[in-house]
Write a protein that holds these residues in place. Structure first.
Motif, PDB file in Angstrom:
ATOM      1  N   GLY A  29       0.800  -1.217   0.000  1.00  0.00           N
ATOM      2  CA  GLY A  29       0.000   0.000   0.000  1.00  0.00           C
ATOM      3  C   GLY A  29       0.829   1.261   0.000  1.00  0.00           C
ATOM      4  N   ALA A  30       1.920   1.265   0.744  1.00  0.00           N
ATOM      5  CA  ALA A  30       2.768   2.457   0.815  1.00  0.00           C
ATOM      6  C   ALA A  30       3.410   2.753  -0.540  1.00  0.00           C
ATOM      7  N   ALA A  31       3.852   1.728  -1.234  1.00  0.00           N
ATOM      8  CA  ALA A  31       4.466   1.931  -2.554  1.00  0.00           C
ATOM      9  C   ALA A  31       3.442   2.451  -3.547  1.00  0.00           C
ATOM     10  N   ILE A  32       2.229   1.935  -3.475  1.00  0.00           N
ATOM     11  CA  ILE A  32       1.174   2.390  -4.379  1.00  0.00           C
ATOM     12  C   ILE A  32       0.821   3.845  -4.088  1.00  0.00           C
ATOM     13  N   GLU A  33       0.655   4.174  -2.821  1.00  0.00           N
ATOM     14  CA  GLU A  33       0.344   5.553  -2.450  1.00  0.00           C
ATOM     15  C   GLU A  33       1.451   6.511  -2.875  1.00  0.00           C
ATOM     16  N   ALA A  35       3.509   6.134  -5.414  1.00  0.00           N
ATOM     17  CA  ALA A  35       3.452   6.277  -6.872  1.00  0.00           C
ATOM     18  C   ALA A  35       2.317   7.210  -7.283  1.00  0.00           C
ATOM     19  N   VAL A  36       1.176   7.079  -6.636  1.00  0.00           N
ATOM     20  CA  VAL A  36       0.043   7.961  -6.938  1.00  0.00           C
ATOM     21  C   VAL A  36       0.398   9.404  -6.573  1.00  0.00           C
ATOM     22  N   ARG A  38       3.379  10.776  -6.507  1.00  0.00           N
ATOM     23  CA  ARG A  38       4.330  11.301  -7.504  1.00  0.00           C
ATOM     24  C   ARG A  38       3.603  11.680  -8.791  1.00  0.00           C
ATOM     25  N   ALA A  39       2.647  10.851  -9.198  1.00  0.00           N
ATOM     26  CA  ALA A  39       1.891  11.145 -10.420  1.00  0.00           C
ATOM     27  C   ALA A  39       1.085  12.432 -10.254  1.00  0.00           C
ATOM     28  N   ARG A  40       0.439  12.577  -9.122  1.00  0.00           N
ATOM     29  CA  ARG A  40      -0.340  13.800  -8.873  1.00  0.00           C
ATOM     30  C   ARG A  40       0.564  15.036  -8.840  1.00  0.00           C
ATOM     31  N   ALA A  41       1.729  14.900  -8.253  1.00  0.00           N
ATOM     32  CA  ALA A  41       2.660  16.024  -8.168  1.00  0.00           C
ATOM     33  C   ALA A  41       3.190  16.410  -9.548  1.00  0.00           C
ATOM     34  N   ALA A  42       3.307  15.462 -10.452  1.00  0.00           N
ATOM     35  CA  ALA A  42       3.828  15.737 -11.793  1.00  0.00           C
ATOM     36  C   ALA A  42       2.777  16.345 -12.715  1.00  0.00           C
ATOM     37  N   LEU A  43       1.506  16.188 -12.385  1.00  0.00           N
ATOM     38  CA  LEU A  43       0.441  16.623 -13.285  1.00  0.00           C
ATOM     39  C   LEU A  43       0.467  18.119 -13.611  1.00  0.00           C
ATOM     40  N   PRO A  44       0.662  19.024 -12.662  1.00  0.00           N
ATOM     41  CA  PRO A  44       0.670  20.449 -13.027  1.00  0.00           C
ATOM     42  C   PRO A  44       1.748  20.800 -14.073  1.00  0.00           C
ATOM     43  N   ALA A  45       2.932  20.241 -13.923  1.00  0.00           N
ATOM     44  CA  ALA A  45       4.001  20.512 -14.896  1.00  0.00           C
ATOM     45  C   ALA A  45       3.648  19.923 -16.262  1.00  0.00           C
TER      46      ALA A  45
END
Length: 107
Positions: A29-33, A35-36, A38-45
């Motif tokens: 669960g921690a690895a999945i969270e 990854a999610v 990181r994906a959310r943080a990358a979205l604005p750029a």
């Protein structure tokens, strides 16, 4: 971890000869969270990246997959038992990327 068995890894058994083709770890669960997050943080750029640059990335991905076609097809053949001559999915993958890239300026 597999919730049903408690296993932390799983094996891919090849239907070609019954051998273990690969063993992989389940993500916890921690690895999945993470990854999610990181994906959310990358979205604005990514949203600020100009469309031509994003399309270039998409098309380069298709080209890179085509360059790796032989080992990818071999992996598919061993993992699911598809004949090697039918295992190469890279032309279809690249075509989908090209079609999406062609349609993107219209959206």
């Amino acid at each position: 971890m597999n919730l049903h068995s408690g296993a932390r890894t799983f094996s891919v058994t090849s239907p070609v000869d019954g051998s273990i083709y690969a063993t992989r770890s389940y993500a916890d669960g921690a690895a999945i969270e993470a990854a999610v997050a990181r994906a959310r943080a990358a979205l604005p750029a990514w949203r600020r990246t100009p469309l031509p640059e994003r399309l270039g990335i998409l098309l380069r991905f298709g080209e890179e997959m085509k360059a790796r076609a032989a080992p990818l097809a071999e992996a598919v053949a061993w993992q699911i038992g598809r004949p090697l001559w039918q295992a190469d999915e890279t032309p279809r993958l690249a075509l989908i990327g090209e079609l999406l890239a062609g349609a993107a300026p219209d959206t």
